[in-house]
Scaffold this motif. Sequence first.
Motif, PDB file in Angstrom:
ATOM      1  N   LEU A   1      15.097  -2.433  15.788  1.00 31.08           N
ATOM      2  CA  LEU A   1      14.259  -2.047  14.649  1.00 31.08           C
ATOM      3  C   LEU A   1      14.901  -2.526  13.357  1.00 31.08           C
ATOM      4  O   LEU A   1      16.062  -2.221  13.083  1.00 31.08           O
ATOM      5  N   GLY A   2      14.148  -3.269  12.563  1.00 35.36           N
ATOM      6  CA  GLY A   2      14.606  -3.709  11.252  1.00 35.36           C
ATOM      7  C   GLY A   2      14.010  -2.853  10.145  1.00 35.36           C
ATOM      8  O   GLY A   2      12.832  -2.494  10.200  1.00 35.36           O
ATOM      9  N   LEU A   3      14.837  -2.525   9.152  1.00 40.50           N
ATOM     10  CA  LEU A   3      14.394  -1.747   7.993  1.00 40.50           C
ATOM     11  C   LEU A   3      14.432  -2.633   6.756  1.00 40.50           C
ATOM     12  O   LEU A   3      15.443  -3.298   6.486  1.00 40.50           O
ATOM     13  N   GLY A   4      13.336  -2.630   6.001  1.00 39.38           N
ATOM     14  CA  GLY A   4      13.279  -3.407   4.774  1.00 39.38           C
ATOM     15  C   GLY A   4      13.483  -2.530   3.543  1.00 39.38           C
ATOM     16  O   GLY A   4      13.864  -1.362   3.629  1.00 39.38           O
ATOM     17  N   ARG A   5      13.207  -3.105   2.399  1.00 40.00           N
ATOM     18  CA  ARG A   5      13.418  -2.429   1.114  1.00 40.00           C
ATOM     19  C   ARG A   5      12.312  -1.407   0.842  1.00 40.00           C
ATOM     20  O   ARG A   5      11.124  -1.678   1.020  1.00 40.00           O
ATOM     21  N   VAL A   6      12.707  -0.212   0.426  1.00 33.74           N
ATOM     22  CA  VAL A   6      11.740   0.811   0.024  1.00 33.74           C
ATOM     23  C   VAL A   6      11.142   0.419  -1.325  1.00 33.74           C
ATOM     24  O   VAL A   6      11.868   0.102  -2.273  1.00 33.74           O
ATOM     25  N   THR A   7       9.814   0.414  -1.405  1.00 34.65           N
ATOM     26  CA  THR A   7       9.130   0.081  -2.651  1.00 34.65           C
ATOM     27  C   THR A   7       8.058   1.122  -2.945  1.00 34.65           C
ATOM     28  O   THR A   7       7.601   1.837  -2.053  1.00 34.65           O
ATOM     29  N   GLU A   8       7.670   1.203  -4.207  1.00 31.84           N
ATOM     30  CA  GLU A   8       6.596   2.115  -4.621  1.00 31.84           C
ATOM     31  C   GLU A   8       5.268   1.378  -4.633  1.00 31.84           C
ATOM     32  O   GLU A   8       5.184   0.241  -5.097  1.00 31.84           O
ATOM     33  N   ARG A   9       4.231   2.060  -4.124  1.00 30.41           N
ATOM     34  CA  ARG A   9       2.896   1.475  -4.142  1.00 30.41           C
ATOM     35  C   ARG A   9       1.896   2.497  -4.661  1.00 30.41           C
ATOM     36  O   ARG A   9       2.021   3.696  -4.402  1.00 30.41           O
ATOM     37  N   ALA A  10       0.926   1.983  -5.376  1.00 31.51           N
ATOM     38  CA  ALA A  10      -0.141   2.855  -5.863  1.00 31.51           C
ATOM     39  C   ALA A  10      -1.056   3.239  -4.697  1.00 31.51           C
ATOM     40  O   ALA A  10      -1.458   2.391  -3.903  1.00 31.51           O
ATOM     41  N   THR A  11      -1.354   4.538  -4.602  1.00 33.84           N
ATOM     42  CA  THR A  11      -2.180   5.062  -3.516  1.00 33.84           C
ATOM     43  C   THR A  11      -3.273   5.946  -4.104  1.00 33.84           C
ATOM     44  O   THR A  11      -3.016   6.733  -5.021  1.00 33.84           O
ATOM     45  N   ARG A  12      -4.476   5.835  -3.583  1.00 32.71           N
ATOM     46  CA  ARG A  12      -5.564   6.669  -4.071  1.00 32.71           C
ATOM     47  C   ARG A  12      -5.297   8.132  -3.726  1.00 32.71           C
ATOM     48  O   ARG A  12      -4.942   8.470  -2.598  1.00 32.71           O
ATOM     49  N   ALA A  13      -5.435   9.013  -4.707  1.00 33.08           N
ATOM     50  CA  ALA A  13      -5.225  10.442  -4.519  1.00 33.08           C
ATOM     51  C   ALA A  13      -6.452  11.197  -5.016  1.00 33.08           C
ATOM     52  O   ALA A  13      -7.343  10.627  -5.657  1.00 33.08           O
ATOM     53  N   GLU A  14      -6.488  12.502  -4.730  1.00 37.51           N
ATOM     54  CA  GLU A  14      -7.649  13.305  -5.111  1.00 37.51           C
ATOM     55  C   GLU A  14      -7.868  13.313  -6.619  1.00 37.51           C
ATOM     56  O   GLU A  14      -9.000  13.340  -7.090  1.00 37.51           O
ATOM     57  N   ASP A  15      -6.769  13.299  -7.372  1.00 40.02           N
ATOM     58  CA  ASP A  15      -6.902  13.356  -8.831  1.00 40.02           C
ATOM     59  C   ASP A  15      -6.643  12.008  -9.489  1.00 40.02           C
ATOM     60  O   ASP A  15      -6.275  11.937 -10.659  1.00 40.02           O
ATOM     61  N   GLY A  16      -6.792  10.919  -8.730  1.00 42.47           N
ATOM     62  CA  GLY A  16      -6.620   9.598  -9.316  1.00 42.47           C
ATOM     63  C   GLY A  16      -5.744   8.712  -8.454  1.00 42.47           C
ATOM     64  O   GLY A  16      -6.048   8.480  -7.288  1.00 42.47           O
ATOM     65  N   VAL A  17      -4.660   8.239  -9.043  1.00 45.40           N
ATOM     66  CA  VAL A  17      -3.751   7.339  -8.352  1.00 45.40           C
ATOM     67  C   VAL A  17      -2.358   7.944  -8.323  1.00 45.40           C
ATOM     68  O   VAL A  17      -1.870   8.471  -9.321  1.00 45.40           O
ATOM     69  N   ALA A  18      -1.722   7.900  -7.165  1.00 43.26           N
ATOM     70  CA  ALA A  18      -0.352   8.389  -7.020  1.00 43.26           C
ATOM     71  C   ALA A  18       0.526   7.235  -6.555  1.00 43.26           C
ATOM     72  O   ALA A  18       0.079   6.343  -5.833  1.00 43.26           O
ATOM     73  N   PHE A  19       1.765   7.235  -7.006  1.00 45.73           N
ATOM     74  CA  PHE A  19       2.719   6.226  -6.579  1.00 45.73           C
ATOM     75  C   PHE A  19       3.608   6.832  -5.496  1.00 45.73           C
ATOM     76  O   PHE A  19       4.263   7.842  -5.709  1.00 45.73           O
ATOM     77  N   ARG A  20       3.590   6.200  -4.331  1.00 45.53           N
ATOM     78  CA  ARG A  20       4.347   6.702  -3.191  1.00 45.53           C
ATOM     79  C   ARG A  20       5.283   5.613  -2.669  1.00 45.53           C
ATOM     80  O   ARG A  20       4.940   4.426  -2.672  1.00 45.53           O
ATOM     81  N   ARG A  21       6.441   6.059  -2.213  1.00 47.32           N
ATOM     82  CA  ARG A  21       7.424   5.118  -1.677  1.00 47.32           C
ATOM     83  C   ARG A  21       7.099   4.787  -0.219  1.00 47.32           C
ATOM     84  O   ARG A  21       6.742   5.666   0.553  1.00 47.32           O
ATOM     85  N   ARG A  22       7.245   3.501   0.123  1.00 50.42           N
ATOM     86  CA  ARG A  22       6.939   3.038   1.466  1.00 50.42           C
ATOM     87  C   ARG A  22       8.113   2.250   2.034  1.00 50.42           C
ATOM     88  O   ARG A  22       8.852   1.588   1.302  1.00 50.42           O
ATOM     89  N   LEU A  23       8.253   2.353   3.344  1.00 49.23           N
ATOM     90  CA  LEU A  23       9.359   1.715   4.055  1.00 49.23           C
ATOM     91  C   LEU A  23       8.801   0.722   5.070  1.00 49.23           C
ATOM     92  O   LEU A  23       8.028   1.099   5.945  1.00 49.23           O
TER      93      LEU A  23
END
Length: 239
Positions: free
Chosen positions: A183-205
């Motif tokens: 299993l290879g792990l890459g860099r954690v980055t933030e991405r904009a994600t649709r949320a109930e109250d608009g847009v949320a930024f969540r970290r992805r691996l």
Amino acid sequence: MGDPGVTDEAAARTVREERALSPMRKTIAGRLEQSYREAVHVTLSRSVDAEALLRAVDDADETAEGGNPSMVDGLLCALSDALEAHPAFNATFEDGTHVLYEEHNVGVAVAIEDGLVTPVLADVGSKSLGELASERRQLTERVKAGEYTMSTFRGGTFTVSNLGPLGVDSFDPVINPPEVAILGLGRVTERATRAEDGVAFRRRLPLDLSFDHRVVDGADAARFLGTLTERLDAADEYV
């Protein structure tokens, strides 16, 4: 007449240095040759939400025995659960025999001067998050200090390689023979994600799973990554 600026002579090459491979580098080169000569490599990639994992690691900083677990330590807990659910990946393949193991002996890649080596954390499934953090840290420090023997790298049933800290987003990890997968792990980055109250930024691996297609199929690997994703979403259980 030809162009006076063009010649048929080869470009000059001046040798800067000649380096013989160290014994460790020769071993690494031999194992990589063996891996590509024998295994049928296929890599599946999946980006997963890392918020629960990173939150669990933060919550465990003060409570976990051994202290200060990293993202990799939390992932090892989830990985052990995934290997328990999909034992075909916690295995080796030699002489036409697919051997599945009870213990989850996970090699965690460490960069040293001579290259990338994989000291083995024994029986990951029997250890708490704090115990894993403490043992992995001590093992890494010993290897980087040159305090190891070849037995340090033997007995593995699965391998993890993390290039995220070096800024790598995704890669095709090479299977550590005779194991079945890595299993290879890459860099954690933030991405904009649709949320109930608009847009949320969540970290992805990013996760990159290379597996030996002689032994397991793409659907098996996809299901393995699906279980690993579920366990990462429930990472607070490891604190």
